[in-house]
Design an enzyme around this catalytic site. Structure first.
Site, short mmCIF file in Angstrom:
data_model
loop_
_atom_site.label_atom_id
_atom_site.label_comp_id
_atom_site.label_asym_id
_atom_site.label_seq_id
_atom_site.Cartn_x
_atom_site.Cartn_y
_atom_site.Cartn_z
N GLU A 120 -2.70 -5.13 -3.20
CA GLU A 120 -1.44 -5.14 -2.54
C GLU A 120 -0.35 -5.37 -1.93
O GLU A 120 1.00 -5.27 -1.77
CB GLU A 120 -2.18 -3.78 -1.92
CG GLU A 120 -3.13 -2.54 -1.92
CD GLU A 120 -4.04 -1.22 -0.68
OE1 GLU A 120 -4.24 -0.48 -0.74
OE2 GLU A 120 -4.01 -2.83 0.52
N ASP B 130 0.90 -1.18 0.39
CA ASP B 130 0.27 0.14 0.45
C ASP B 130 0.66 1.25 -0.27
O ASP B 130 0.46 2.39 -0.67
CB ASP B 130 -1.25 -0.68 1.68
CG ASP B 130 -1.58 1.17 1.64
OD1 ASP B 130 -1.44 1.59 1.13
OD2 ASP B 130 -1.07 1.85 2.49
#
Lengths: 233, 233
Positions: free
Chosen positions: A124, A52
């Site tokens: 992610e 992320d």
């Protein structure tokens, strides 16, 4: 599953993972780990935490450099549109990552494999694993193919207004002069209608109408963007 | 101002900026730009946008690697504590960045120079400028000095619970065995008091008391952390 995924990534993206345990971790949900308590498996959440942040930085840096005049507020909105769950889930589907996720039976039955939130997480965590395995360059190469072209396809135009989007689109290759000329005010006092002509370097491109001058300009900019993008195809 | 800042950074941090315009931009607030309309200045917000993402990644990566067993939830809480406004403002003050900000007169009068929100912004924009000017390595070197030591000083212990913090502290150099043994239950039925002894690799370290077994363990862990940290000084 992981061998297949590794082969697929090599074939489709020319990505050759060294650490297959890391890749497996990135595609394994906690529900699967719970169902296989003796295999000493790890699930994707920690790698997702890292991925992320990697995506945040690389997307931020790309749009910071690409749009040198875009103010912070618009950069922030554009980034938010690019890194939102819906976008990452779409990228994960496009890359067929959904096929390779290791899920527990309950989650499988509940349809998790096609859930945006899971697909976003997996996108992610894949990026986190790629970053750990092969560094920033490899992630950049991957997202130059999977994420950045969507800017030109107009996926995130709603995040910045059409006039800004048009300006950025046209000024990629140098300065151009964009003008909106009011050419008509019609309608009644309570329901006015404005028409503007959009000129690029003095050449008329298209017109737009709206209930205010600003709305007319936005309509013209949107029409021009669609026209230029259609011309590019 | 910028020459002084540049000299200060060279002397204090061994940082030698190549692009002083970028450094100036990072320390200039919009209010100053508005008061100097003919100088064609830029203000810090765009660089801050980038610096924020740089810090997010470098802090994430550091704690991801340093705490290999910390689950995502705790990593997220720890990162949030490290990158919050209050923390960045404290780092900015520690680095004396407040002295070098270019503010408009109104903002100066209003006390902006000592406002956490501005100091936090300036810390981020400084990091953004350092990243653009000298790359990731230089930022890492800087935050290894300014941010990461605060972990050992216990600044962020509240973000993870004391038991986790103690575990991470002791396991930095390899596996250790931590046990909490209940040694007494006293008090009344309505106001019980529990006492636990904290053992590390079989050696008693300290005791903790509390109104539940868990509270007693947390108290023992906190006392041990303070003891170990005092020993390190």
């Amino acid at each position: 599953m992981i061998t297949e995924l590794s082969d697929y990534l090599a074939q489709e993206f020319d990505l050759h993972f060294k650490n297959l345990d890391l890749l497996a971790e990135a595609f394994t949900q906690a529900s699967y780990v719970n169902e296989h308590p003796h295999e000493n498996l790890r699930y994707y959440e920690r790698i997702e935490f890292l991925g992320d942040a990697v995506l945040q930085l690389l997307v931020s840096e790309y749009i910071y450099r690409r749009y040198p005049e875009l103010p912070q507020g618009k950069l922030t909105r554009l980034r938010a549109a690019m890194v939102q769950e819906k976008s990452f889930a779409a990228f994960a589907r496009e890359c067929h990552f959904d096929q390779y996720i290791r899920l527990g039976k309950g989650e499988e039955m509940a349809g998790a494999r096609n859930r945006d939130s899971l697909l976003c997480d997996i996108f992610e965590s894949f990026i986190g694993a790629l970053y750990l395995d092969q560094g920033r360059e490899a992630v950049e190469k991957f997202i130059r193919r999977v994420i950045f072209p969507k800017l030109d396809l107009g996926w995130f135009d709603h995040a910045v207004d059409s006039k800004s989007a048009l300006q950025e689109f046209l000024q990629r290759d140098g300065d151009v002069n964009i003008e909106y000329d009011l050419i008509a005010e019609t309608g009644s006092e309570n329901a006015p209608e404005f028409t503007v002509a959009l000129m690029v370097d003095g050449q008329p491109i298209c017109q737009g109408t709206g209930s205010s001058k600003k709305h007319a300009e936005m309509a013209a900019a949107q029409a021009a963007l669609e026209q230029f993008r259609a011309d590019q195809q």
